[in-house]
Write an enzyme that holds these catalytic residues in place. Structure first.
Site, mmCIF file in Angstrom:
data_model
loop_
_atom_site.group_PDB
_atom_site.id
_atom_site.type_symbol
_atom_site.label_atom_id
_atom_site.label_comp_id
_atom_site.label_asym_id
_atom_site.label_seq_id
_atom_site.Cartn_x
_atom_site.Cartn_y
_atom_site.Cartn_z
ATOM 1 N N ASP A 259 44.178 -9.212 -22.488
ATOM 2 C CA ASP A 259 43.759 -8.343 -21.403
ATOM 3 C C ASP A 259 42.418 -8.897 -20.906
ATOM 4 O O ASP A 259 41.704 -9.591 -21.640
ATOM 5 C CB ASP A 259 43.616 -6.903 -21.880
ATOM 6 N N GLU A 605 43.341 9.746 -11.192
ATOM 7 C CA GLU A 605 43.938 9.327 -12.460
ATOM 8 C C GLU A 605 44.311 7.857 -12.337
ATOM 9 O O GLU A 605 44.954 7.434 -11.378
ATOM 10 C CB GLU A 605 45.168 10.168 -12.831
#
Length: 860
Positions: A259, A605
């Site tokens: 990542d 979100e």
């Protein structure tokens, strides 16, 4: 010496072959890799791998995204967000979506030229899908997953990966990187240094099965390791995860990518090793081949200090070169080189996006008000009725012809039959695009947009049009053809009419390019010819408080100078709640029924957001309830006495308690993609029969959940939750009804190591055709670590009224296995329940019994 050599060879010839130990053959390096210098090898282990002209190596950025369509690379087919795709429970559709994503990625790659350098988002290595378990609805990135269940996630993830990669592993159309390995699902605020304390049981029973399936069955050729640590060891430096479980146990032979900046995080947040080169070395030795970021630059020092060997470096480079060769980089011919730009957003792809949106919609409640009559006059209200962002969600491409719910219903019913009011903001303290009802050219709704091919508004505009709202997505696209690769300007002008006198906050939203230093766009907003916002590109002056003492139209002008590389612009506001509700009531009073589009937004979100307002914390949620301003809107609409249909659009589950009790109909629409508005309109009017099923549990309250930071599964998801859910995993209604009969097991008793086949007959007992999602659940003996029951199979069937069809589930030993406290998976003797139906078994449901004799351990 020559004679000695001959003598030794002759002597060895008389030793029995079984005694002679042959030295292990040293694997040969690809010729290109063998010719690289140390500096060149290190450079190729970073995401932005530079060209090496002397070796014929093109520059290649490994970073590309394709979560629900090719992302961040301009126009593309935009499918429903991943959680919406999961709600389809449709394996064949998932494969087709993956194939379209791969085709469009190939088209963009080929448009640059297979022999040219490829920058970010233009490559063939797709960092998708996200198959982390959506263990807690508070996680903002849960929208990127396939829900809370390992079986559903594994099945859908496998189909999507197979669609992305194609049928030939030696010539993949693209390469999928499944992420984030492993045990990663928030909180966002601490993700870069979070240490997960998970039990061996939970890892084996919940967090790893989907990864195993996508690797062993889906043959994913890449895996992305996660930011977090597991018991003090960063995932990207975990020998146990990468070398042992992934490569040894699962026989994975692809490459591992981090990542982004995860290796740097090992140094800066995990404090794993003392120096940068030690952290880089630990990641490489654990089996991490590619670093998204630049921290692998420290591998040169690591080699010089003998922290890693040249051989370990060569192994990583060779794995990457194997992938490059299979994909057809650096002069290698690929069977996909003929895919061109004409394959982006074909009619078939657009049709598939619409099909996916239709199948994703979940009907949660209907007291008979749906479907609406085609002659109905409706009021469309709510903050999610007419915004682009709720269609596209995050990790998205740019939709070519996006259809919002308002647009979809106007098209279906006629504009004269649809009244509209925004009704509310998403949440307190959160701005939302100024609606068309407040903007006017003096004649029509919206503002006049003048598009100039220079940032100084010199000369005549290249294009003049009416934009009903100011909400431009400019992520690697331009608003007018011909504006590519140069500065330009847009000037919008007209009138703003506030719905009531009062205090307003006006805001200019621009998504800043986070790697463009100070090369940002400039914006100026004028009200009554006076500048109220003037931002020169530093992002410091993007909002202003304005008081309107009346409701008369005020002159408005917005000047947008695109001189940087930012990704969009919106004209937003926070309007007084009472004024917005009053507009909604007025619209409702003229209608036969009210359709309220409420829910959440990717603005509140999502991944590591900066927002911090009541109920929302940097992308995650602290409360599951519908934001208060929206619930107040619903109550006011109900008080009008008109039938109330609520459509919730969100990435995570919302505690829609009031709506469940008071709305006449309730639907979950997720973030539905480019054709979301069309699919919703068709569903409301009965032209499409809703068939989505929930891939997550909808809880009644955040109080029903354990602490967010606790990674134990006890008390989470339908598999371990002991309370009463608002709506359960697997739930979904239809405009027709279905029944199940003739449920049969191939054998009522099987020995460990054997599977069982279960068949059932599904019948459409209603009056309209529709899709049913048949589901089979296994209920283990009572001592199975608190497990209630688990999904072990599903299939989608289309049935006409009165039609019956047999469904078959072939359950394998792994489907029938359980996990003990030590994390060991095995078939274990006992009596198990098997339930086939349109959802989970209820306590009152009868389950067929399966006796399993003997025990047998299963591979990890």
């Amino acid at each position: 010496m020559r004679a000695l050599s001959i003598s030794l060879l002759l002597t060895a010839a008389y030793i029995p072959a079984a005694v002679v130990a042959k030295p292990a053959a040293k694997p040969s390096l690809p010729p290109v890799v063998a010719q690289m210098t140390l500096d060149e090898k290190v450079s190729q282990l970073q995401a932005a791998a530079p060209a090496i002209p002397r070796l014929g190596v093109t520059g290649y950025n490994w970073w590309n995204e394709g979560l629900h369509g090719v992302a961040r690379a301009g126009e593309a087919t935009v499918f429903p967000q991943a959680i919406g795709l999961a709600a389809t429970w449709d394996i064949d559709l998932m494969h087709s979506v993956g194939d379209v994503v791969a085709t469009e990625a190939r088209a963009k790659f080929n448009t640059v030229g297979p022999d040219k350098d490829h920058g970010r988002y233009l490559g063939l290595t797709i960092w998708s899908p996200n198959i982390n378990i959506f263990r807690d609805p508070r996680w903002g990135r849960g929208q990127e997953t396939y829900g809370e269940d390992p079986h559903l996630t594994g099945a859908l993830g496998t189909a999507f990966v197979q669609g992305l990669q194609g049928s030939d592993p030696l010539h993949p159309k693209t390469i999928a990187s499944v992420k984030h390995f492993a045990v990663h699902s928030g909180p966002e605020a601490g993700r870069h240094g979070f240490d997960v304390d998970s039990s061996p049981y939970d890892r084996e029973a919940t967090y790893l099965p989907a990864f195993r399936q996508v690797v062993t069955e889906g043959k994913a050729q890449s895996v992305m390791c996660a930011y977090n640590s597991l018991h003090g060891v960063p995932a990207c430096a975990s020998d146990d995860l990468l070398n042992i479980r992934l490569r040894k146990d699962w026989k994975f032979n692809g490459y591992v990518v981090t990542d982004c900046d995860a290796v740097e995080d090992m140094y800066a947040f995990h404090f794993y090793r003392e120096t940068p080169e030690e952290n880089a070395a630990e990641a490489l030795k654990a089996g991490t081949d590619l670093n998204c970021g630049t921290y692998y630059k420290h591998l040169k020092t690591a080699v010089e200090k003998k922290l890693v060997t040249q051989g370990q470096l060569d192994t990583a480079v060779t794995r990457l070169w194997d992938a490059r060769t299979k994909l057809g980089l650096d002069g290698v011919v690929s069977p996909y080189n003929t895919i061109g730009a004409d394959q982006i957003h074909t009619q078939a792809a657009a049709d598939l996006a619409l099909k996916a949106a239709r199948e994703s919609i979940v009907l949660l409640k209907n007291d008979g008000v749906l479907p609406l009559k085609s002659s109905a006059k409706i009021a469309v209200v709510g903050p999610n009725a007419d915004t682009l962002e709720i269609l596209q969600a995050n990790y998205h491409g740019t939709a070519i012809d996006p259809v919002t719910p308002l647009k979809g219903l106007r098209t279906a019913l006629g504009a004269d039959r649809v009244a509209y009011a925004q009704g509310a903001n998403i949440a307190e303290g959160v701005a939302i695009p100024v609606p068309e009802t407040a903007l006017s050219t003096g004649k029509d709704a919206g503002l006049i947009g003048e598009y100039f091919d220079n940032p100084d508004f010199a000369g005549q505009p290249v294009l003049t049009r009416i934009d009903k709202t100011i909400n431009l997505d400019l992520y690697n696209v331009v608003p007018v053809k011909g504006f590519e690769n140069k500065p330009y300007g847009v000037r919008w002008s007209g009138y703003l009419a506030p719905p009531a006198a009062g205090d307003y906050q006006l805001k200019l939203y621009t998504e800043r390019c986070w790697e463009c230093d100070n090369q940002h766009d400039a914006l100026t907003l004028y009200i009554d010819d006076k500048p109220v916002i003037s931002d020169k590109g530093d992002g410091k002056s993007l909002s202003a408080d304005v008081r309107f003492d009346d409701t008369k139209p005020h002159k408005i002008r917005l000047e947008f100078k695109h001189t940087g590389q930012d990704w969009g612009v919106r004209l937003q506001w926070q309007a007084p709640a009472d004024a917005q509700i009053a507009e909604a009531i007025k619209a409702a009073q003229t209608a036969d029924a009210v359709v309220a589009f409420v829910g959440l937004s990717p603005d509140i979100e999502g991944e590591e957001l900066s927002i911090l307002v009541p109920g929302f914390d940097r992308g995650d949620r602290t409360d599951l309830a519908l934001p208060a301003r929206q619930e107040a809107l619903l109550k006011a609409l109900k008080a009008t006495g008109k039938p109330l249909i609520v459509v919730n659009l969100s990435g995570g589950a919302v505690a829609l308690n009031w709506a469940k009790d008071n709305a006449d109909a309730l639907l979950q629409g997720w973030y539905p993609g480019e054709s979301g508005g069309t699919a919703i309109a068709e569903t409301l009017l009965g032209q499409s029969n809703p068939s989505g099923r929930l891939p997550v549990t909808f809880y009644k309250s955040v109080q029903d959940l354990p602490p967010f930071i606790d990674y134990r599964m006890d008390g989470r998801t339908y598999r371990y939750f002991k309370g009463e859910a608002l709506y359960g995993f697997g739930y979904g209604l239809s405009y027709t009804t279905f029944s199940y009969s003739d449920i049969r097991l191939s054998s009522a008793s099987v020995a460990a190591g054997q599977g069982v086949t279960v068949t059932a007959t599904v019948t459409n007992t209603g009056k309209v055709e529709g899709d049913e999602v048949a589901q089979i659940y296994l209920t283990p003996p009572a001592d199975a670590q608190g497990l209630n029951h688990s999904l072990v199979g599903f299939t989608r069937v289309h049935l006409k009224p009165g039609e019956s069809r047999q469904v078959t589930f072939d359950l394998t030993p792994r489907d029938l296995s359980t996990v003990d406290r030590r994390g060991k998976r095995a078939e274990t003797a006992g009596t198990y329940g098997l339930f086939v139906g349109g959802g989970q078994p209820k306590p009152s449901d009868t389950q067929d019994k399966l006796t399993l004799t003997g025990s047998q351990a299963l591979p990890k």
